[in-house]
Design a protein around this motif. Sequence first.
Motif, PDB file in Angstrom:
ATOM      1  N   GLU A   6      -9.040  -6.537  -5.670  1.00 23.63           N
ATOM      2  CA  GLU A   6      -8.803  -5.161  -6.125  1.00 23.63           C
ATOM      3  C   GLU A   6      -8.512  -4.237  -4.955  1.00 23.63           C
ATOM      4  O   GLU A   6      -7.658  -3.347  -5.046  1.00 23.63           O
ATOM      5  N   ASP A   7      -9.198  -4.437  -3.833  1.00 23.50           N
ATOM      6  CA  ASP A   7      -8.936  -3.636  -2.630  1.00 23.50           C
ATOM      7  C   ASP A   7      -7.522  -3.883  -2.123  1.00 23.50           C
ATOM      8  O   ASP A   7      -6.785  -2.944  -1.809  1.00 23.50           O
ATOM      9  N   VAL A   8      -7.127  -5.144  -2.057  1.00 19.87           N
ATOM     10  CA  VAL A   8      -5.788  -5.492  -1.584  1.00 19.87           C
ATOM     11  C   VAL A   8      -4.728  -4.917  -2.521  1.00 19.87           C
ATOM     12  O   VAL A   8      -3.743  -4.322  -2.072  1.00 19.87           O
ATOM     13  N   LEU A   9      -4.933  -5.083  -3.822  1.00 22.74           N
ATOM     14  CA  LEU A   9      -3.978  -4.538  -4.785  1.00 22.74           C
ATOM     15  C   LEU A   9      -3.893  -3.018  -4.690  1.00 22.74           C
ATOM     16  O   LEU A   9      -2.801  -2.440  -4.767  1.00 22.74           O
ATOM     17  N   GLY A  10      -5.024  -2.370  -4.506  1.00 25.45           N
ATOM     18  CA  GLY A  10      -5.021  -0.911  -4.340  1.00 25.45           C
ATOM     19  C   GLY A  10      -4.232  -0.484  -3.124  1.00 25.45           C
ATOM     20  O   GLY A  10      -3.442   0.472  -3.182  1.00 25.45           O
ATOM     21  N   ARG A  11      -4.418  -1.197  -2.028  1.00 24.47           N
ATOM     22  CA  ARG A  11      -3.672  -0.883  -0.805  1.00 24.47           C
ATOM     23  C   ARG A  11      -2.176  -1.103  -1.013  1.00 24.47           C
ATOM     24  O   ARG A  11      -1.358  -0.302  -0.579  1.00 24.47           O
ATOM     25  N   LEU A  12      -1.828  -2.198  -1.677  1.00 25.25           N
ATOM     26  CA  LEU A  12      -0.408  -2.487  -1.912  1.00 25.25           C
ATOM     27  C   LEU A  12       0.225  -1.447  -2.830  1.00 25.25           C
ATOM     28  O   LEU A  12       1.379  -1.055  -2.619  1.00 25.25           O
ATOM     29  N   ARG A  13      -0.515  -0.978  -3.815  1.00 20.50           N
ATOM     30  CA  ARG A  13       0.018   0.087  -4.688  1.00 20.50           C
ATOM     31  C   ARG A  13       0.226   1.379  -3.897  1.00 20.50           C
ATOM     32  O   ARG A  13       1.212   2.093  -4.103  1.00 20.50           O
ATOM     33  N   GLN A  14      -0.697   1.655  -3.007  1.00 20.50           N
ATOM     34  CA  GLN A  14      -0.563   2.844  -2.158  1.00 20.50           C
ATOM     35  C   GLN A  14       0.665   2.708  -1.262  1.00 20.50           C
ATOM     36  O   GLN A  14       1.445   3.658  -1.112  1.00 20.50           O
ATOM     37  N   ILE A  15       0.868   1.546  -0.695  1.00 22.59           N
ATOM     38  CA  ILE A  15       2.033   1.291   0.153  1.00 22.59           C
ATOM     39  C   ILE A  15       3.310   1.428  -0.661  1.00 22.59           C
ATOM     40  O   ILE A  15       4.295   2.019  -0.198  1.00 22.59           O
ATOM     41  N   GLU A  16       3.288   0.912  -1.880  1.00 21.46           N
ATOM     42  CA  GLU A  16       4.447   1.030  -2.762  1.00 21.46           C
ATOM     43  C   GLU A  16       4.806   2.501  -2.981  1.00 21.46           C
ATOM     44  O   GLU A  16       5.978   2.886  -2.925  1.00 21.46           O
ATOM     45  N   GLY A  17       3.789   3.317  -3.189  1.00 21.27           N
ATOM     46  CA  GLY A  17       4.023   4.753  -3.355  1.00 21.27           C
ATOM     47  C   GLY A  17       4.593   5.383  -2.090  1.00 21.27           C
ATOM     48  O   GLY A  17       5.471   6.247  -2.154  1.00 21.27           O
ATOM     49  N   GLN A  18       4.088   4.948  -0.943  1.00 26.52           N
ATOM     50  CA  GLN A  18       4.598   5.470   0.323  1.00 26.52           C
ATOM     51  C   GLN A  18       6.072   5.101   0.499  1.00 26.52           C
ATOM     52  O   GLN A  18       6.873   5.927   0.951  1.00 26.52           O
ATOM     53  N   VAL A  19       6.438   3.875   0.136  1.00 19.92           N
ATOM     54  CA  VAL A  19       7.829   3.438   0.265  1.00 19.92           C
ATOM     55  C   VAL A  19       8.722   4.261  -0.662  1.00 19.92           C
ATOM     56  O   VAL A  19       9.817   4.694  -0.261  1.00 19.92           O
ATOM     57  N   ARG A  20       8.248   4.513  -1.884  1.00 19.73           N
ATOM     58  CA  ARG A  20       9.026   5.374  -2.791  1.00 19.73           C
ATOM     59  C   ARG A  20       9.193   6.765  -2.191  1.00 19.73           C
ATOM     60  O   ARG A  20      10.250   7.391  -2.307  1.00 19.73           O
ATOM     61  N   GLY A  42       4.405   0.871   7.873  1.00 26.22           N
ATOM     62  CA  GLY A  42       4.195  -0.344   8.675  1.00 26.22           C
ATOM     63  C   GLY A  42       2.741  -0.529   9.054  1.00 26.22           C
ATOM     64  O   GLY A  42       2.202  -1.639   8.981  1.00 26.22           O
ATOM     65  N   GLY A  43       2.088   0.556   9.425  1.00 29.56           N
ATOM     66  CA  GLY A  43       0.669   0.488   9.762  1.00 29.56           C
ATOM     67  C   GLY A  43      -0.186   0.089   8.573  1.00 29.56           C
ATOM     68  O   GLY A  43      -1.136  -0.688   8.700  1.00 29.56           O
ATOM     69  N   ALA A  44       0.164   0.625   7.406  1.00 29.45           N
ATOM     70  CA  ALA A  44      -0.578   0.283   6.185  1.00 29.45           C
ATOM     71  C   ALA A  44      -0.401  -1.195   5.845  1.00 29.45           C
ATOM     72  O   ALA A  44      -1.354  -1.869   5.434  1.00 29.45           O
TER      73      ALA A  44
END
Length: 93
Positions: free
Chosen positions: A9-23, A46-48
């Motif tokens: 869940e932590d990894v998925l949360g981070r990836l969703r946050q990164i996805e938002g940053q990319v958008r 990149g850092g995320a």
Amino acid sequence: MAGYTDRKEDVLGRLRQIEGQVRGVQRMVVEDVACVDVLTQVSTVGGALQSCAVTLLDAHLASCVTEAVAEGGEAARAKVGEATLAIARLIRT
């Protein structure tokens, strides 16, 4: 079973946050935001990703590699080699 299961869940949360940053970076480009500002956000993404990768690597070392080393033999050598290659890929980026 994946070594990161207890952190999924932590990894998925981070990836969703990164996805938002990319958008957000995409929107910046669409809106013709200054190059330096876009580059700053790309660096943040990149850092995320690096942080997420370190979390996954830690989970791999703590579970998969540790279990293989406890078993010993060729499985241990293979898992350590696999981890070494993963670390090498991370430090090249």
